[in-house]
Design an enzyme around this catalytic site. Structure first.
Site, short mmCIF file in Angstrom:
data_model
loop_
_atom_site.label_atom_id
_atom_site.label_comp_id
_atom_site.label_asym_id
_atom_site.label_seq_id
_atom_site.Cartn_x
_atom_site.Cartn_y
_atom_site.Cartn_z
N HIS A 224 26.62 0.84 -11.44
CA HIS A 224 26.23 2.00 -10.95
C HIS A 224 26.34 1.79 -9.49
O HIS A 224 25.55 2.18 -8.50
CB HIS A 224 24.59 1.77 -11.00
CG HIS A 224 24.09 1.69 -12.37
ND1 HIS A 224 23.39 0.42 -12.67
CD2 HIS A 224 24.04 2.50 -13.22
CE1 HIS A 224 23.20 0.53 -13.89
NE2 HIS A 224 23.46 1.71 -14.66
N HIS A 225 27.87 1.44 -9.07
CA HIS A 225 28.14 1.50 -7.75
C HIS A 225 29.48 2.40 -7.30
O HIS A 225 30.40 1.93 -6.75
CB HIS A 225 28.49 0.20 -7.20
CG HIS A 225 27.27 -1.14 -7.31
ND1 HIS A 225 27.54 -2.38 -7.78
CD2 HIS A 225 25.98 -0.87 -7.40
CE1 HIS A 225 26.17 -3.12 -7.76
NE2 HIS A 225 25.52 -1.99 -7.43
N PRO A 226 29.34 3.60 -7.93
CA PRO A 226 30.18 4.23 -7.40
C PRO A 226 30.44 4.66 -6.09
O PRO A 226 29.61 4.62 -5.31
CB PRO A 226 30.20 5.93 -8.17
CG PRO A 226 28.67 6.04 -8.31
CD PRO A 226 28.38 4.22 -8.63
N ASP B 67 34.30 1.59 -8.73
CA ASP B 67 33.10 1.16 -9.30
C ASP B 67 33.06 -0.32 -9.66
O ASP B 67 34.25 -0.84 -9.95
CB ASP B 67 32.58 2.09 -10.51
CG ASP B 67 31.18 1.90 -10.91
OD1 ASP B 67 30.34 1.36 -10.00
OD2 ASP B 67 30.62 2.42 -12.08
N HIS B 68 31.99 -0.92 -9.80
CA HIS B 68 31.97 -2.23 -10.34
C HIS B 68 31.40 -2.27 -11.66
O HIS B 68 30.50 -1.55 -12.14
CB HIS B 68 30.92 -3.10 -9.60
CG HIS B 68 31.17 -2.96 -8.19
ND1 HIS B 68 30.30 -3.36 -7.25
CD2 HIS B 68 32.22 -3.33 -7.36
CE1 HIS B 68 30.72 -3.62 -5.96
NE2 HIS B 68 32.04 -3.58 -6.19
#
Ligand SMILES: Cc1cc2nc3c(=O)[nH]c(=O)nc-3n(C[C@H](O)[C@H](O)[C@H](O)COP(=O)(O)OP(=O)(O)OC[C@H]3O[C@@H](n4cnc5c(N)ncnc54)[C@H](O)[C@@H]3O)c2cc1C
Length: 535
Positions: free
Chosen positions: A465-467, A291-292
């Site tokens: 919010h980039h899983p 994630d980021h």
């Protein structure tokens, strides 16, 4: 009644697959979505995003305490509504770097997923308002536009970044990703273009497509090594639905490994400790999570330069009227529509930092709101080396999963993140922003050493919010799906969503997820892949 295909999860990917499969009238397609409909105007208004990170239409999950972030528990928004993330996200339309996809091939063995091979699928879904060239197209379902009327401070930000040596870039999705500019947005006519509105809505009257909302799938049914259907919660009981051809899992990078494990598919030891009977021991399920992580600087403005000014009731009312009557004004803004890509590590193969300029303070959940108007600059490190997990707390399908992104487990991620934060602070201090920015309030001019910035980060960092990566495709023993997205060891089951990406792209993840769903749809239908792009 039996369906040919059951798609579980009507998010960014699921709505695309539902549309593309049901375009063949001979196929009976069922789409199951745990969340409800998207009829509230908030979903259509670009600025409605501000409400979304605060719990609207989401599962209400958080991470487990983060070991390398001083035990911090981070609020972790995941969509629960038709359209999924594409219905609640900030609408930034970015595809990542060409080298990201080439690395899927060279590092994970995902034959067929090089940049030249995936680019035609990005273009197939695109309805770009402005650009047509080797990288862009129009006429596809998904609206892609530039911001309607960015405020002057966002142009000053562009000048400030150039003063610091970051070049201007008019198209991050073109030949070069590096630079600073206004983002393209997944919007059309100043309205959000989600996969629900762009793909599913035009298809919803097809007789061969059934969409069931508020239908949480409890498990995938497996018989003799084959997926044959899905069991959903129905009233006080359950209902089992059958699929003759395939079950397609599109529950997202948290939801898909969660549902597989609830169905007994995953690492045997983890399943047993959660009290789930093992159906198929597949170690990679729920591992490899990437994630980021966002760090941010917030400055106080010299006046009403951002949309913080709209927070007062009479101004909110006027902004609403302006939007409804003229499709102009603050409501047309996604609040994060300017930013860019640059380097923490100058030896990196392509940009490893992404900036998002927030036109206000306190826009997202957990981010401080200033007393006077503020401006926020997020910086996210894009290629984390840390790997986390998604596990079950128990066999109860209602229990929240154990989400552990394991941020900063690798110190390289922390070092790059702190460099990114320093870059963000430097941009906000450049001469071009002087007329707009009074002073930095967060972290605050008194915090400067790495230790001070780390402690600030522990208190304030948030997910971008980039899983991704939790049902990774590939060929090695840790792969969950093959490069044609079939679950290894079970017939009739594919995964199609952000979880299959073996490495998270160096950008936001909605457009890459839609691309993957476009390509997957062709694979499921047995169509040949689109010819590689000539770039
Ligand atoms: C707040 C937020 C802001 C973001 N901002 C951006 C941005 O600006 N630009 C960008 O490119 N990306 C952004 N992203 C990321 C992007 O939206 C996601 O990467 C993308 O939506 C992932 O798509 P998906 O299909 O993998 O999963 P999702 O879109 O999350 O879809 C999964 C769907 O499955 C459903 N589901 C889950 N479990 C079950 C079950 N058991 N039964 C039935 N249904 C189930 C969920 O309710 C959900 O609707 C953001 C994400 C969030 C959450």
């Amino acid at each position: 009644m039996a369906y040919d295909y059951i798609i579980v999860g009507g998010g960014s990917a699921g709505c695309v697959v539902a549309d593309r499969l049901s375009a063949d009238p001979s196929l009976k397609v069922l789409l199951l979505e745990a969340g409800g409909g998207d009829s509230s105007p908030l979903f259509r208004m670009p600025a409605g995003f501000a409400k979304m990170t605060k719990g609207v239409a989401s599962w209400g999950w958080s991470t487990v305490p983060q070991k390398h972030l001083n035990g911090r528990v981070i609020w972790y928004t995941q969509a629960k509504v038709i359209g999924g993330g594409s219905s609640i996200n900030a609408q930034l339309y970015t595809r990542g770097n060409a080298k990201d996809y080439d690395a899927w091939v060279s590092e994970a063995g995902c034959k067929g997923w090089s940049y030249r091979e995936v680019l035609p699928y990005f273009i197939r879904s695109e309805d770009n308002e402005r650009l047509v060239d080797a990288y862009h197209g129009y006429g596809g379902p998904l609206g892609v536009s530039y911001p309607v009327n960015p405020p002057p401070i966002s142009f000053a930000f562009l000048r400030a970044a150039q003063e610091l040596g970051i070049p201007f870039n008019a198209d991050f999705n073109g030949a070069v990703q590096d630079g600073i500019g206004h983002y393209q947005l997944s919007t059309r006519n100043a309205e959000r273009s989600s996969t629900a509105s762009a793909f599913l809505k035009p298809a919803q009257d097809r007789k061969n497509l059934t969409v069931r909302l508020n239908a949480q799938t409890l498990r995938i049914e497996i018989e003799k090594g084959r997926a044959v259907g899905a069991t959903i919660a129905a009233g006080v009981g359950t209902e089992t639905l059958r699929a003759d051809r395939e079950v397609i899992l599109s529950c997202g990078a948290i939801g898909s490994p969660r549902l597989l494990q609830l169905s007994g598919i995953g690492p045997a030891a983890a399943l047993k400790s959660a009290g789930v009977e093992v159906v198929h021991d597949l170690p990679g399920v729920g591992s490899n999570m990437q994630d980021h992580l966002d760090l941010y600087a917030i400055s106080e403005c010299t006046g009403d330069h951002t949309y913080d000014r709209v927070a007062r009731p009479h101004r909110t009312l006027w902004a609403g009227v302006q939007y409804l009557l003229f499709k102009t004004g603050p409501v047309t803004s996604t609040l994060f529509e300017t930013g860019g890509f640059w380097y923490a590590d100058r030896k990196a193969r392509s940009p490893d930092i992404q900036f998002h300029l927030g036109l206000g303070s306190g826009i997202e959940a957990g981010v401080a709101q200033m007393k006077n108007p503020g401006v926020t600059l997020n910086s996210a490190f894009l290629r984390p080396r840390s790997r986390g997990t998604v596990r079950l707390a128990s066999a109860d399908p209602k229990a929240a999963p154990l989400i552990d992104p394991n941020y900063w487990a690798d110190p390289y991620d922390r070092d790059c993140a702190l460099k990114g934060l320093r870059l963000a602070r430097d941009i906000l201090r450049q001469p071009a922003l002087k007329p707009f920015v009074l002073a930095e309030r967060m972290p605050g001019n008194n915090l400067n050493t790495d230790q001070e910035l780390m402690e600030y980060a522990y208190r304030s960092c948030k997910t971008d919010h980039h899983p991704a990566g939790t049902c990774a495709m590939g060929t090695g023993p840790a792969a969950v799906v093959t490069p044609d997205l079939r679950l290894r060891g079970i017939e009739g089951l594919r995964v199609v969503d952000a979880s299959v990406m073996p490495l998270v792209p160096s950008s936001n993840t909605n457009a890459p997820t839609i691309m993957a769903a476009e390509k997957a749809s062709d694979m499921i239908l047995g169509k040949p892949p689109l010819p590689p792009a000539n770039v």
